[in-house]
Design a protein around this motif. Structure first.
Motif, mmCIF file in Angstrom:
data_model
loop_
_atom_site.group_PDB
_atom_site.id
_atom_site.type_symbol
_atom_site.label_atom_id
_atom_site.label_comp_id
_atom_site.label_asym_id
_atom_site.label_seq_id
_atom_site.Cartn_x
_atom_site.Cartn_y
_atom_site.Cartn_z
ATOM 1 N N ASN A 53 2.900 15.198 -0.885
ATOM 2 C CA ASN A 53 3.595 15.104 1.029
ATOM 3 C C ASN A 53 3.632 15.964 1.666
ATOM 4 N N SER A 54 4.909 16.679 0.681
ATOM 5 C CA SER A 54 5.944 18.839 1.382
ATOM 6 C C SER A 54 4.925 19.333 1.224
ATOM 7 N N SER A 55 3.741 19.266 0.270
ATOM 8 C CA SER A 55 2.539 20.126 0.679
ATOM 9 C C SER A 55 1.293 20.183 1.594
ATOM 10 N N LEU A 56 1.722 19.086 1.527
ATOM 11 C CA LEU A 56 0.709 18.725 3.710
ATOM 12 C C LEU A 56 1.576 18.833 4.478
ATOM 13 N N ILE A 57 2.733 18.987 4.387
ATOM 14 C CA ILE A 57 3.503 19.467 5.388
ATOM 15 C C ILE A 57 3.440 20.370 5.854
ATOM 16 N N ASP A 58 3.779 21.816 4.566
ATOM 17 C CA ASP A 58 3.030 23.321 4.142
ATOM 18 C C ASP A 58 2.128 23.318 4.742
ATOM 19 N N LEU A 59 0.713 22.714 4.537
ATOM 20 C CA LEU A 59 -0.423 22.954 4.738
ATOM 21 C C LEU A 59 -0.160 22.803 6.479
ATOM 22 N N LYS A 60 -0.094 21.978 7.135
ATOM 23 C CA LYS A 60 0.316 21.506 8.982
ATOM 24 C C LYS A 60 1.177 22.483 8.984
ATOM 25 N N ILE A 61 1.897 22.716 9.099
ATOM 26 C CA ILE A 61 3.009 23.842 9.516
ATOM 27 C C ILE A 61 2.208 25.173 9.684
ATOM 28 N N GLN A 62 1.477 25.380 8.381
ATOM 29 C CA GLN A 62 1.178 26.459 8.146
ATOM 30 C C GLN A 62 -0.448 26.938 9.713
ATOM 31 N N GLN A 63 -1.119 25.480 9.383
ATOM 32 C CA GLN A 63 -1.660 25.142 10.687
ATOM 33 C C GLN A 63 -0.826 25.412 11.852
ATOM 34 N N ILE A 64 -0.123 24.752 12.339
ATOM 35 C CA ILE A 64 -0.019 24.744 13.935
ATOM 36 C C ILE A 64 1.204 26.528 14.138
ATOM 37 N N LYS A 65 1.208 27.136 12.810
ATOM 38 C CA LYS A 65 1.881 28.756 13.213
ATOM 39 C C LYS A 65 0.204 29.377 13.631
ATOM 40 N N ALA A 66 -0.616 29.006 12.650
ATOM 41 C CA ALA A 66 -1.643 29.623 12.752
ATOM 42 C C ALA A 66 -2.359 29.451 14.240
ATOM 43 N N GLU A 67 -2.308 28.183 14.288
ATOM 44 C CA GLU A 67 -2.760 28.206 16.076
ATOM 45 C C GLU A 67 -2.143 28.225 16.988
ATOM 46 N N TYR A 68 -0.762 28.498 16.638
ATOM 47 C CA TYR A 68 0.344 28.934 17.902
ATOM 48 C C TYR A 68 0.183 31.141 18.238
ATOM 49 N N ARG A 69 -0.460 31.297 16.708
ATOM 50 C CA ARG A 69 -0.478 32.658 17.018
ATOM 51 C C ARG A 69 -2.015 33.264 17.422
ATOM 52 N N THR A 70 -2.964 32.363 17.316
ATOM 53 C CA THR A 70 -3.897 32.140 17.990
ATOM 54 C C THR A 70 -4.109 31.856 19.698
#
Length: 98
Positions: A24-41
């Motif tokens: 779950n922690s890994s999935l949350i970290d991946l989701k946070i990274q995805q959101i940050k990447a979308e924000y940067r895009t």
């Protein structure tokens, strides 16, 4: 023996929970990274759009200034032409009365 099996069973449950928490922690970290990447895009897209807007606004402003300069030149040319016509008319009247 039952006590040992019970302890092993409890440890297995705890280990399972820890693994689930890690997943779950890994999935949350991946989701946070995805959101940050979308924000940067989105931020990059906004920056690009803003730069394009500024470029178009500058082009329009330059075009307006160019057209205003042409208009001022045309007005000046008309005044010169009007003065020349007036001068020629007066010169014609002077020569005609001569």
């Amino acid at each position: 023996m039952v006590g040992l099996l019970n302890v092993l069973y409890q440890k297995a449950i705890i280990l399972k929970k820890e693994i689930v928490n890690q997943i779950n922690s890994s999935l949350i970290d991946l989701k946070i990274q995805q959101i940050k990447a979308e924000y940067r895009t989105k931020k990059a897209q906004l920056s690009k759009t803003s730069a394009e807007y500024n470029m178009i606004a500058d082009q329009i402003e330059a075009k307006i200034k160019s057209e205003n300069a042409k208009l001022l030149e045309a007005r000046a040319n008309k005044r010169v032409f009007d003065h020349e016509v007036d001068f020629l008319r007066k010169d014609f009247e002077r020569v005609k009365n001569f």
